[in-house]
Design a protein around this motif. Sequence first.
Motif, PDB file in Angstrom:
ATOM      1  N   SER A   1      -8.072  -8.261 -27.921  1.00 14.29           N
ATOM      2  CA  SER A   1      -9.088  -7.174 -27.521  1.00 14.29           C
ATOM      3  C   SER A   1      -8.727  -6.311 -26.655  1.00 14.29           C
ATOM      4  O   SER A   1      -7.558  -6.077 -26.342  1.00 14.29           O
ATOM      5  N   GLY A   2      -9.474  -5.333 -26.417  1.00 17.75           N
ATOM      6  CA  GLY A   2      -9.069  -4.175 -25.580  1.00 17.75           C
ATOM      7  C   GLY A   2      -9.518  -4.384 -24.253  1.00 17.75           C
ATOM      8  O   GLY A   2      -9.187  -3.498 -23.208  1.00 17.75           O
ATOM      9  N   GLN A   3      -9.738  -5.615 -23.496  1.00 16.00           N
ATOM     10  CA  GLN A   3     -10.064  -5.975 -22.358  1.00 16.00           C
ATOM     11  C   GLN A   3      -8.898  -5.876 -21.375  1.00 16.00           C
ATOM     12  O   GLN A   3      -7.945  -6.118 -21.818  1.00 16.00           O
ATOM     13  N   TYR A   4      -8.890  -5.125 -20.327  1.00 11.14           N
ATOM     14  CA  TYR A   4      -8.137  -5.183 -19.237  1.00 11.14           C
ATOM     15  C   TYR A   4      -8.267  -5.172 -18.024  1.00 11.14           C
ATOM     16  O   TYR A   4      -9.386  -5.060 -17.618  1.00 11.14           O
ATOM     17  N   THR A   5      -7.220  -5.620 -17.022  1.00 10.29           N
ATOM     18  CA  THR A   5      -7.281  -5.370 -15.687  1.00 10.29           C
ATOM     19  C   THR A   5      -6.649  -4.694 -15.336  1.00 10.29           C
ATOM     20  O   THR A   5      -5.182  -4.373 -15.733  1.00 10.29           O
ATOM     21  N   ASP A   6      -7.026  -3.667 -14.480  1.00  8.75           N
ATOM     22  CA  ASP A   6      -6.112  -2.334 -14.253  1.00  8.75           C
ATOM     23  C   ASP A   6      -5.769  -2.154 -12.739  1.00  8.75           C
ATOM     24  O   ASP A   6      -6.778  -2.575 -11.858  1.00  8.75           O
ATOM     25  N   LEU A   7      -4.802  -1.630 -12.249  1.00  8.95           N
ATOM     26  CA  LEU A   7      -4.479  -1.250 -10.974  1.00  8.95           C
ATOM     27  C   LEU A   7      -5.038   0.194 -10.939  1.00  8.95           C
ATOM     28  O   LEU A   7      -4.758   1.075 -11.688  1.00  8.95           O
ATOM     29  N   VAL A   8      -5.746   0.261  -9.894  1.00 14.44           N
ATOM     30  CA  VAL A   8      -6.754   1.584  -9.600  1.00 14.44           C
ATOM     31  C   VAL A   8      -6.288   2.286  -8.396  1.00 14.44           C
ATOM     32  O   VAL A   8      -6.224   1.603  -7.027  1.00 14.44           O
ATOM     33  N   MET A   9      -5.673   3.494  -8.697  1.00 16.78           N
ATOM     34  CA  MET A   9      -5.111   4.380  -7.521  1.00 16.78           C
ATOM     35  C   MET A   9      -6.169   5.608  -7.362  1.00 16.78           C
ATOM     36  O   MET A   9      -5.839   6.285  -8.229  1.00 16.78           O
ATOM     37  N   ARG A  10      -6.711   5.585  -6.474  1.00 16.72           N
ATOM     38  CA  ARG A  10      -7.945   6.953  -6.301  1.00 16.72           C
ATOM     39  C   ARG A  10      -6.992   7.930  -5.966  1.00 16.72           C
ATOM     40  O   ARG A  10      -5.981   7.960  -5.131  1.00 16.72           O
ATOM     41  N   GLN A  11      -7.264   8.906  -7.028  1.00 16.07           N
ATOM     42  CA  GLN A  11      -6.306  10.047  -6.721  1.00 16.07           C
ATOM     43  C   GLN A  11      -6.995  11.378  -5.909  1.00 16.07           C
ATOM     44  O   GLN A  11      -6.372  12.531  -5.937  1.00 16.07           O
ATOM     45  N   ASP A  12      -8.187  11.155  -5.033  1.00 16.79           N
ATOM     46  CA  ASP A  12      -8.767  12.210  -4.621  1.00 16.79           C
ATOM     47  C   ASP A  12      -8.382  11.546  -3.240  1.00 16.79           C
ATOM     48  O   ASP A  12      -9.219  12.360  -2.302  1.00 16.79           O
ATOM     49  N   VAL A  13      -7.687  10.691  -2.688  1.00 11.23           N
ATOM     50  CA  VAL A  13      -7.302  10.453  -1.425  1.00 11.23           C
ATOM     51  C   VAL A  13      -5.832   9.811  -1.115  1.00 11.23           C
ATOM     52  O   VAL A  13      -5.343   9.476  -2.328  1.00 11.23           O
ATOM     53  N   ALA A  14      -5.222   9.904  -0.244  1.00 11.24           N
ATOM     54  CA  ALA A  14      -3.866   9.538  -0.185  1.00 11.24           C
ATOM     55  C   ALA A  14      -3.860   7.783  -0.008  1.00 11.24           C
ATOM     56  O   ALA A  14      -4.872   7.011   0.298  1.00 11.24           O
ATOM     57  N   PRO A  15      -2.899   7.188  -0.662  1.00  8.72           N
ATOM     58  CA  PRO A  15      -1.618   7.831  -1.032  1.00  8.72           C
ATOM     59  C   PRO A  15      -1.544   8.073  -2.588  1.00  8.72           C
ATOM     60  O   PRO A  15      -0.572   8.739  -2.992  1.00  8.72           O
ATOM     61  N   GLY A  16      -2.792   7.871  -3.325  1.00  9.20           N
ATOM     62  CA  GLY A  16      -3.070   8.046  -4.738  1.00  9.20           C
ATOM     63  C   GLY A  16      -2.902   9.614  -5.040  1.00  9.20           C
ATOM     64  O   GLY A  16      -2.562  10.041  -6.274  1.00  9.20           O
ATOM     65  N   SER A  17      -3.276  10.465  -4.231  1.00 11.43           N
ATOM     66  CA  SER A  17      -3.129  11.727  -4.321  1.00 11.43           C
ATOM     67  C   SER A  17      -1.770  12.355  -4.635  1.00 11.43           C
ATOM     68  O   SER A  17      -1.524  13.386  -5.188  1.00 11.43           O
TER      69      SER A  17
END
Length: 540
Positions: free
Chosen positions: A298-314
């Motif tokens: 199936s298309g179910q997934y668990t993902d690593l989320v890195m917010r791109q609007d704050v550090a360090p994900g920016s």
Amino acid sequence: MSKQENGRHPSEGTLITGDTLEHAHGGFTRRDMMRTLLAGSIMTMGGTGLLTASGSVMAQTGKRGGKMRIATQTSSTADTLDPAKTAHSTDYTRVHMFYNGLTKLDGKLAPQMVLAEEMLTNDAITWTVKLRKGVVFHDGKPLTPADVVYSIMRHKDPATASKVKVVADQFESVKATGPNEVQIKLTSANADLPVILATAQFLIIRDGTTDFSTPNGTGAFKVKEFTPGVRTIGVRNENYWKPGLPYLDEVELFGIPDEAARVNALLSGDVHWINDVNARSTGRVKSTPGYTVMETKSGQYTDLVMRQDVAPGSSMDFTLGMKYLLDREQIKMAAFRGYAVTANDQPIDPTNRFYFAGLPQRPYDPDKAKFHLQKAGVLGSTIPVVASVAATGSVDMAVLMQQSAAKIGLKLDVKRVPADGYWSNQWMKVPVGFGNINPRPSADILLTQFFKSDAQWNESGWKNPQFDQLVVAARGETDFNKRKAMYADMQTLIHEKCGLGIPVFIINLEGVSTKVKGIDPVPLGAFMNYTCAEYVWLDA
């Protein structure tokens, strides 16, 4: 060969393909277009050959009779017989016993016609729906255009409290245009309309229905008993419009929320079919004679989320470095016990007809991770990573990444938080955390809900104008190949620039008695996307 194998009845035939619609743009007459549509249906059936050829049901003949008992993971006093209000797997399975839709989805998530014989459009805005003749409701009344108009337009009325009102808002008008014909006009082009109409909420009810204490649909079963939060029993509709279906005399549906109790009910013979089996229980089910585990990609997934609007994900280098730290094979085995398929940091899974197989696979590469993380200036520092059992497998994933990061000089501080309140207090709020996304019926719905710049559930806060334009353009594109190319571009953009790491797609696990025959999984939901009652039989 039985005519009802693999869940596809011969009367569920005429499909719409992009090729045929492109030809329609090329100056074909309406008759030409109709003829081409039929040809397109044959081509599309060939395209789903894996589904047709691989099903063991191909060599089986259905047997009439018997009672099947199904146990799901949830039930409540809010259980409903109103398709518009359905909200979980038990509801979906129940309403599919009593009602039909205009369309349904096959094993490739492509739309197939059901109460609609044809759906025609030149621009993906105005659609002509030809209704099947000879269909009657449980009360003996024939299916009419008025029933379809009422069933669709009621979703726009706030008083209906429909779960799909926001989707139905794109219906500008729905009106009868002939004895067996309905015209649906959208506010803007959407080539996915046949997919949208396959969802449970859009099942067809009688014109004017407001009392749902007894379901009056065109479905394969009539209700014998319905007690919210307790159980539902359906008995075979002897006047069903599909000859030979259903096979079962009776179906009983109820919820057993506790997974261990649900497995025990299966293995003791109390029920024939359960969903949401934990990977830890698979060995026990498989080792018990007479039972098996059905694995559905199936298309179910668990993902690593890195917010791109704050550090360090920016920092794009931080995002890329973290993606190279995902050891997908180790995650597959350690976090999901092998019940997963390798993913590539984009959300369209290999079962989807728009999956881009040509996207180069991102490997686990600590050296490249170190290169990018050094450029991001985070080596030698400590990065908090929030995980929870609420996001399936995320704690194991975080620990595996922590071990890999330590080898290149990055300290990941794994903060394990309770499941309670995770989705409201942590998800999409912390700089680095995890999400868990269920399959969606179409690529457009998935990308619109989770990746478009203005999406409510844009997990990483990613904003990409080129991607946004592609989403809208693909939605209105009626040529399949052109549309598929657009989705390939979108998958590439997400893979390269979005702040998500998607290491694997999770396999759906169901426990089934080997007495149940005719099963043909659909990678969207359990119980053959909740339609199993109509198609399966018991080999007593």
